[in-house]
Design an enzyme around this catalytic site. Structure first.
Site, PDB file in Angstrom:
ATOM      1  N   LYS A  57      -7.242   6.224  10.241  1.00 49.28           N
ATOM      2  CA  LYS A  57      -8.599   6.517  10.306  1.00 49.28           C
ATOM      3  C   LYS A  57      -9.511   6.655  11.629  1.00 49.28           C
ATOM      4  CE  LYS A  57      -9.832   2.586   7.187  1.00 49.28           C
ATOM      5  NZ  LYS A  57     -10.824   1.265   7.131  1.00 49.28           N
TER       6      LYS A  57
ATOM      7  N   ARG B  45      -5.637   0.090  -7.403  1.00 47.39           N
ATOM      8  CA  ARG B  45      -4.746   1.047  -6.102  1.00 47.39           C
ATOM      9  C   ARG B  45      -3.722   2.292  -7.283  1.00 47.39           C
ATOM     10  NH1 ARG B  45      -2.042  -2.100  -2.119  1.00 47.39           N
ATOM     11  NH2 ARG B  45      -2.003  -4.372  -2.553  1.00 47.39           N
TER      12      ARG B  45
ATOM     13  N   ASP C  98      -4.939   2.320  10.084  1.00 45.41           N
ATOM     14  CA  ASP C  98      -6.236   1.601  10.762  1.00 45.41           C
ATOM     15  C   ASP C  98      -6.813   1.480  12.734  1.00 45.41           C
ATOM     16  OD1 ASP C  98      -9.601   1.055  10.945  1.00 45.41           O
ATOM     17  OD2 ASP C  98      -9.359  -0.774   9.534  1.00 45.41           O
TER      18      ASP C  98
ATOM     19  N   ASP D  72       0.173   3.350   4.331  1.00 52.12           N
ATOM     20  CA  ASP D  72      -0.462   4.447   3.472  1.00 52.12           C
ATOM     21  C   ASP D  72      -1.962   4.097   4.502  1.00 52.12           C
ATOM     22  OD1 ASP D  72      -1.741   1.254   4.086  1.00 52.12           O
ATOM     23  OD2 ASP D  72      -2.315   1.043   2.079  1.00 52.12           O
TER      24      ASP D  72
ATOM     25  N   GLY E 204       0.974  -1.186   0.394  1.00 48.32           N
ATOM     26  CA  GLY E 204       0.054  -0.215  -0.451  1.00 48.32           C
ATOM     27  C   GLY E 204       0.570   1.638  -0.204  1.00 48.32           C
TER      28      GLY E 204
ATOM     29  N   ASP F 263      -5.595  -0.916  -1.544  1.00 46.99           N
ATOM     30  CA  ASP F 263      -6.281  -1.628  -1.993  1.00 46.99           C
ATOM     31  C   ASP F 263      -7.562  -2.190  -1.607  1.00 46.99           C
ATOM     32  OD1 ASP F 263      -5.364  -3.209  -0.577  1.00 46.99           O
ATOM     33  OD2 ASP F 263      -5.405  -4.904  -1.862  1.00 46.99           O
TER      34      ASP F 263
HETATM   35  P1  IMP Z   1      -4.072  -1.723  10.775  1.00 47.52           P
HETATM   36  O1  IMP Z   1      -3.429  -2.605  11.643  1.00 47.52           O
HETATM   37  O2  IMP Z   1      -5.448  -2.023  11.308  1.00 47.52           O
HETATM   38  O3  IMP Z   1      -4.516   0.044  11.308  1.00 47.52           O
HETATM   39  O4  IMP Z   1      -4.605  -2.158   9.360  1.00 47.52           O
HETATM   40  C1  IMP Z   1      -3.310  -1.467   7.939  1.00 47.52           C
HETATM   41  C2  IMP Z   1      -3.940  -1.967   6.927  1.00 47.52           C
HETATM   42  O5  IMP Z   1      -5.337  -2.797   6.688  1.00 47.52           O
HETATM   43  C3  IMP Z   1      -3.434  -1.183   5.867  1.00 47.52           C
HETATM   44  O6  IMP Z   1      -1.815  -1.236   5.558  1.00 47.52           O
HETATM   45  C4  IMP Z   1      -3.494  -1.423   4.375  1.00 47.52           C
HETATM   46  O7  IMP Z   1      -3.680  -2.373   4.088  1.00 47.52           O
HETATM   47  C5  IMP Z   1      -5.717  -2.240   5.324  1.00 47.52           C
HETATM   48  N1  IMP Z   1      -6.252  -1.127   5.094  1.00 47.52           N
HETATM   49  C6  IMP Z   1      -6.979  -0.897   6.749  1.00 47.52           C
HETATM   50  N2  IMP Z   1      -8.405  -0.162   5.802  1.00 47.52           N
HETATM   51  C7  IMP Z   1      -7.777  -0.501   4.725  1.00 47.52           C
HETATM   52  C8  IMP Z   1      -8.976   1.418   3.423  1.00 47.52           C
HETATM   53  O8  IMP Z   1      -9.484   1.469   3.700  1.00 47.52           O
HETATM   54  N3  IMP Z   1      -8.766   0.628   2.522  1.00 47.52           N
HETATM   55  C9  IMP Z   1      -7.728  -0.383   1.948  1.00 47.52           C
HETATM   56  N4  IMP Z   1      -7.008  -1.205   3.021  1.00 47.52           N
HETATM   57  C10 IMP Z   1      -6.951  -0.308   4.062  1.00 47.52           C
HETATM   58 MG    MG Z   2      -4.031  -3.562   1.736  1.00 44.54          MG
END
Ligand code: IMP
Ligand code: MG
Length: 182
Positions: free
Chosen positions: A130, A164, A102, A99, A43, A158
């Protein structure tokens, strides 16, 4: 309902202007100090390429794929960080670039591993953050945009491997009605 990019959340111009400002902020922070950028694949690709071309400090690039478990039916497991791919980070100043932030699980795991590997400092940068209700594992040091809790695609992000390449960031239409795909 077919899942496809809908409303444009951030257009090309907005992104470029913010990436400029963010690069200025990061240049000001490191003030010419050599750093290692750890990019989180896949990403980070587009954001990273735009961001580092605006950097003024000496830098080295290391790229990593972090395996996360997106299936909520499985027990929560920590993301797997292949540290060996990153080379020797002992004593280095590390900037991790992703990228989107979350839940923070990915960046939290990376920061912990890289800190344990003896890095002098570890900072976190993401294009998007987010807005979520629950507690985060770690805080971002540098953030492009705060966005609502919606699923977005484009500019490197993606859905199931697609979109992407969009030059903007769009909300994925129909996502709320459909279970997510890792
Ligand atoms: P985290 O570990 O929950 O912070 O997730 C991060 C990863 O989840 C990112 O590197 C993205 O690959 C994926 N991700 C989370 N939200 C989105 C979104 O809205 N669109 C695309 N990928 C996302
Ligand atoms: Mg992803």
């Amino acid at each position: 309902m077919e899942l496809k990019p809908g409303r444009v959340l951030l257009d090309q111009r907005e992104i470029a202007a913010r990436v400029d400002a963010l690069a200025d902020e990061i240049n000001g922070f490191y003030r010419g100090m050599p750093i290692v950028i750890v990019g989180v694949l896949d990403g980070c690709l587009i954001f990273l390429a735009d961001l580092i071309r605006r950097f003024e400090m000496p830098l080295e690039l290391a790229l990593v794929k972090v395996k996360t478990y997106m299936d909520e039916s499985a027990p929560q497991k920590p993301p797997i960080v292949p540290l060996a791919d990153l080379g020797d980070l002992a004593g280095r100043h590390v900037l991790i670039v992703d990228d989107i932030y979350d839940t923070g699980a990915t960046l939290g795991a990376l920061k912990a591993e890289i800190t344990a590997a003896g890095a002098e400092s570890v900072r976190l940068c993401a294009l998007l953050e987010k807005k979520r209700e629950h507690e985060r594992e770690v805080e971002l040091d540098f953030c492009g945009f705060a966005i609502p809790d919606v699923f977005v695609v484009g500019y490197g992000l993606d859905y199931a491997g697609r979109w992407r390449n969009l030059p903007h960031v769009a909300v994925l239409e129909g996502y709320d009605e459909t279970p997510p795909v890792a």
